[in-house]
Write a protein that holds these residues in place. Structure first.
Motif, PDB file in Angstrom:
ATOM      1  N   PHE A 211       2.180  13.769  12.636  1.00 30.03           N
ATOM      2  CA  PHE A 211       3.149  12.722  12.947  1.00 30.03           C
ATOM      3  C   PHE A 211       3.011  12.344  14.411  1.00 30.03           C
ATOM      4  CE2 PHE A 211       4.869  14.332   9.022  1.00 30.03           C
ATOM      5  CZ  PHE A 211       5.261  13.167   8.390  1.00 30.03           C
TER       6      PHE A 211
ATOM      7  N   LYS B 232      15.395   6.618  21.422  1.00 30.50           N
ATOM      8  CA  LYS B 232      15.535   7.429  20.200  1.00 30.50           C
ATOM      9  C   LYS B 232      14.144   7.785  19.659  1.00 30.50           C
ATOM     10  CE  LYS B 232      17.762   7.136  15.651  1.00 30.50           C
ATOM     11  NZ  LYS B 232      17.976   8.585  15.527  1.00 30.50           N
ATOM     12  N   ASP B 233      13.989   9.065  19.221  1.00 27.45           N
ATOM     13  CA  ASP B 233      12.702   9.479  18.648  1.00 27.45           C
ATOM     14  C   ASP B 233      12.434   8.766  17.327  1.00 27.45           C
ATOM     15  OD1 ASP B 233      12.192  11.331  20.637  1.00 27.45           O
ATOM     16  OD2 ASP B 233      13.208  12.961  19.565  1.00 27.45           O
ATOM     17  N   TYR B 234      11.169   8.423  17.114  1.00 27.33           N
ATOM     18  CA  TYR B 234      10.741   8.000  15.777  1.00 27.33           C
ATOM     19  C   TYR B 234       9.316   8.472  15.553  1.00 27.33           C
ATOM     20  CZ  TYR B 234       8.221   3.998  17.823  1.00 27.33           C
ATOM     21  OH  TYR B 234       7.367   3.199  18.537  1.00 27.33           O
ATOM     22  N   TYR B 235       8.835   8.301  14.315  1.00 22.54           N
ATOM     23  CA  TYR B 235       7.537   8.850  13.913  1.00 22.54           C
ATOM     24  C   TYR B 235       6.689   7.817  13.184  1.00 22.54           C
ATOM     25  CZ  TYR B 235      10.029  13.233  14.656  1.00 22.54           C
ATOM     26  OH  TYR B 235      10.763  14.251  15.203  1.00 22.54           O
ATOM     27  N   TRP B 236       5.387   7.900  13.381  1.00 21.12           N
ATOM     28  CA  TRP B 236       4.416   7.244  12.512  1.00 21.12           C
ATOM     29  C   TRP B 236       3.676   8.351  11.758  1.00 21.12           C
ATOM     30  CZ3 TRP B 236       4.238   2.178  11.568  1.00 21.12           C
ATOM     31  CH2 TRP B 236       4.724   1.285  12.537  1.00 21.12           C
ATOM     32  N   LEU B 237       3.531   8.139  10.448  1.00 22.78           N
ATOM     33  CA  LEU B 237       2.758   9.083   9.630  1.00 22.78           C
ATOM     34  C   LEU B 237       1.267   8.813   9.808  1.00 22.78           C
ATOM     35  CD1 LEU B 237       2.346  11.175   7.381  1.00 22.78           C
ATOM     36  CD2 LEU B 237       2.842   9.389   5.713  1.00 22.78           C
TER      37      LEU B 237
ATOM     38  N   GLU C 105      -1.106  16.236   7.430  1.00 23.31           N
ATOM     39  CA  GLU C 105      -0.326  15.248   8.165  1.00 23.31           C
ATOM     40  C   GLU C 105      -0.302  15.533   9.659  1.00 23.31           C
ATOM     41  OE1 GLU C 105       1.081  16.559   5.304  1.00 23.31           O
ATOM     42  OE2 GLU C 105       0.544  14.730   4.229  1.00 23.31           O
TER      43      GLU C 105
ATOM     44  N   THR D 237      11.861   4.903  20.922  1.00 22.99           N
ATOM     45  CA  THR D 237      12.225   3.484  20.915  1.00 22.99           C
ATOM     46  C   THR D 237      12.555   3.073  22.348  1.00 22.99           C
ATOM     47  OG1 THR D 237      14.587   3.869  20.682  1.00 22.99           O
ATOM     48  CG2 THR D 237      13.310   3.750  18.649  1.00 22.99           C
TER      49      THR D 237
ATOM     50  N   SER E  36       0.824  -1.200   0.000  1.00 22.11           N
ATOM     51  CA  SER E  36       0.000   0.000   0.000  1.00 22.11           C
ATOM     52  C   SER E  36       0.863   1.257   0.000  1.00 22.11           C
ATOM     53  CB  SER E  36      -0.891   0.034   1.241  1.00 22.11           C
ATOM     54  OG  SER E  36      -1.841  -0.981   1.151  1.00 22.11           O
ATOM     55  N   ALA E  37       0.342   2.302  -0.644  1.00 18.96           N
ATOM     56  CA  ALA E  37       0.989   3.620  -0.650  1.00 18.96           C
ATOM     57  C   ALA E  37       2.351   3.604  -1.311  1.00 18.96           C
ATOM     58  CB  ALA E  37       1.098   4.191   0.770  1.00 18.96           C
TER      59      ALA E  37
ATOM     60  N   LYS F  73       4.762  11.061  17.313  1.00 16.96           N
ATOM     61  CA  LYS F  73       6.170  10.955  17.724  1.00 16.96           C
ATOM     62  C   LYS F  73       6.285  10.042  18.949  1.00 16.96           C
ATOM     63  CE  LYS F  73      10.071  14.091  18.748  1.00 16.96           C
ATOM     64  NZ  LYS F  73      10.435  15.519  18.842  1.00 16.96           N
TER      65      LYS F  73
ATOM     66  N   TRP G 186      -4.110  15.672   2.261  1.00 22.37           N
ATOM     67  CA  TRP G 186      -3.966  15.106   3.608  1.00 22.37           C
ATOM     68  C   TRP G 186      -3.245  16.102   4.496  1.00 22.37           C
ATOM     69  CZ3 TRP G 186      -5.877  10.672   5.732  1.00 22.37           C
ATOM     70  CH2 TRP G 186      -6.497   9.792   4.851  1.00 22.37           C
TER      71      TRP G 186
END
Lengths: 257, 257
Positions: A196, A205-210, A194, A201, A43-44, A198, A192
């Motif tokens: 995020f 450590k920072d991470y993102y989901w869209l 957006e 882990t 997808s996407a 945030k 869209w």
């Protein structure tokens, strides 16, 4: 006896998705079916192709009434390229993609692997249709839209499509007797917004989901969004000539030289 | 003193590619520069976005004259979404993508990560330009096109762009004094004739590499292919409304209902 048309089927949710199995059920009534679809969800993926990695295909056999069926390690667009050039070694009479689990109306067309597969077939000169149901659920009910799929595909087999045009078909999530009909539309102006999500882990450590919210700015009653919101099936004719012809004159007034 | 424009720079060849470093060199002369680019090559990713995986960004510092610079684990389109919504938290005055190592003229626009990043910025209402040089070499020479990049970006900063329009700029592989000028063009009708290179793994399993030949069927002197073949820089205005408006009337004659 007239020769049965050869129909290529692909998707972006992967070969085991209920949406493609529903599409296969319908297409078997219209012609000889060959399936080449991704071995996992894609997808996407937009119009991504695999040029820096290897491609694998595996013959599978989910359905004895399907002529040939293959799973492929690549993207939906890779599947079409492999199908036409390596598996079929001929152009099919029709390529159908989907049924996608979720909307590809409006601006979603540009992110959609389902539609990119259909567009790739269109670039190769094959009449092509992408089908999507406005239900993201894996267990979405495709029964209510099977008759409409058959009608639309039959019409394209009978009449062909204008050169360089692919159909983007979206189905509202309704019972069959609630669907008001089929409307040919333009793509609504939407985007869209957006957001995020945030997170951290376990290692900090920072991470993102869209994530995001779909914003429709277009109240036109000739749009796909209007049709779907009002109980119609939408068909948008889509092209791969991206030239904004109307802008050429204006740009010629810029001091580029 | 007028406030300097804020310029977002991305690409698809990855943050360390010579093409993006050349683009940064030029943009520093025009405004305040923020770079958000993929941490590894993302060629041919089309308009792919990352929805089934996590996204990571890392602050880097290659150039003391750049305001902020980040590498991102996602696709070119992810980079633009993250830049606008999470890093800048505002719309930049201009987004430029590239300089791509290799052509994005004609139908290549549809497979191009470089152009998809620019198109994503366009969808978000930001004036945007994708730049590509017809030289796939990692060590391609970007010096001959720096002045033209500056001219084109300056004109867009000064005049803006028509709504929903993004520029696809391609440079011929020529010395600066051999370049004849800049032409606004339409996308040529062309396609890739695929050839799959079939090989065997050490374990004996078949696999494929996608290769192909670019076939231009369009002799129009108003096309990007003609401009590039004749020593001009091509600018194609590109739109993300994919509706084939000319086909709606014809499709309304089909027996869909």
């Amino acid at each position: 006896m007239t020769k049965k048309p050869l129909i290529l089927i692909t998707n972006d949710d992967g070969i085991s998705a209920p949406g493609i199995r529903a599409l296969i059920e319908v297409m078997k009534q219209l012609g000889e079916v060959v399936v080449v679809a991704p071995d996992s969800p894609q997808s996407a993926m937009g119009h991504a192709i695999t040029i820096n990695n290897t491609l694998f295909i595996n013959k599978v056999n989910f359905d004895s009434e399907v002529k040939e069926e293959y799973s492929c390690s690549g993207t939906p667009v890779d599947c079409v390229k492999l199908a036409v050039n390596e598996i079929l070694k001929q152009k099919p009479d029709l390529c159908v993609s989907g049924v996608n689990h979720g909307s590809n109306s409006s601006i979603n067309v540009i992110y959609s692997g389902t539609m990119s597969a259909a567009v790739e077939a269109g670039i190769e000169g094959i009449p092509a249709i992408g089908f999507s149901l406005l239900d993201y659920n894996w267990n979405a009910d495709f029964e209510p839209v099977k008759n409409a799929i058959k009608t639309i595909a039959s019409q394209v087999l009978e009449n062909g499509l204008p050169e360089g045009v692919i159909l983007n078909v979206n189905f509202p999530k309704l019972k069959e007797d609630e669907i008001k009909g089929i409307k040919v539309c333009r793509q609504a102006k939407a985007f869209w917004k957006e957001e995020f999500d945030k997170r951290k882990t376990p290692q900090g450590k920072d991470y993102y989901w869209l994530t995001g919210e779909f914003i429709n700015q277009d109240n036109g009653e000739d749009t796909d969004e209007w049709a779907l919101a009002n109980g119609f099936i939408s068909i948008v004719p889509v092209q791969f000539d991206l030239t904004a012809h109307h802008a050429i004159q204006k740009l010629n007034t810029y001091k580029f030289n």
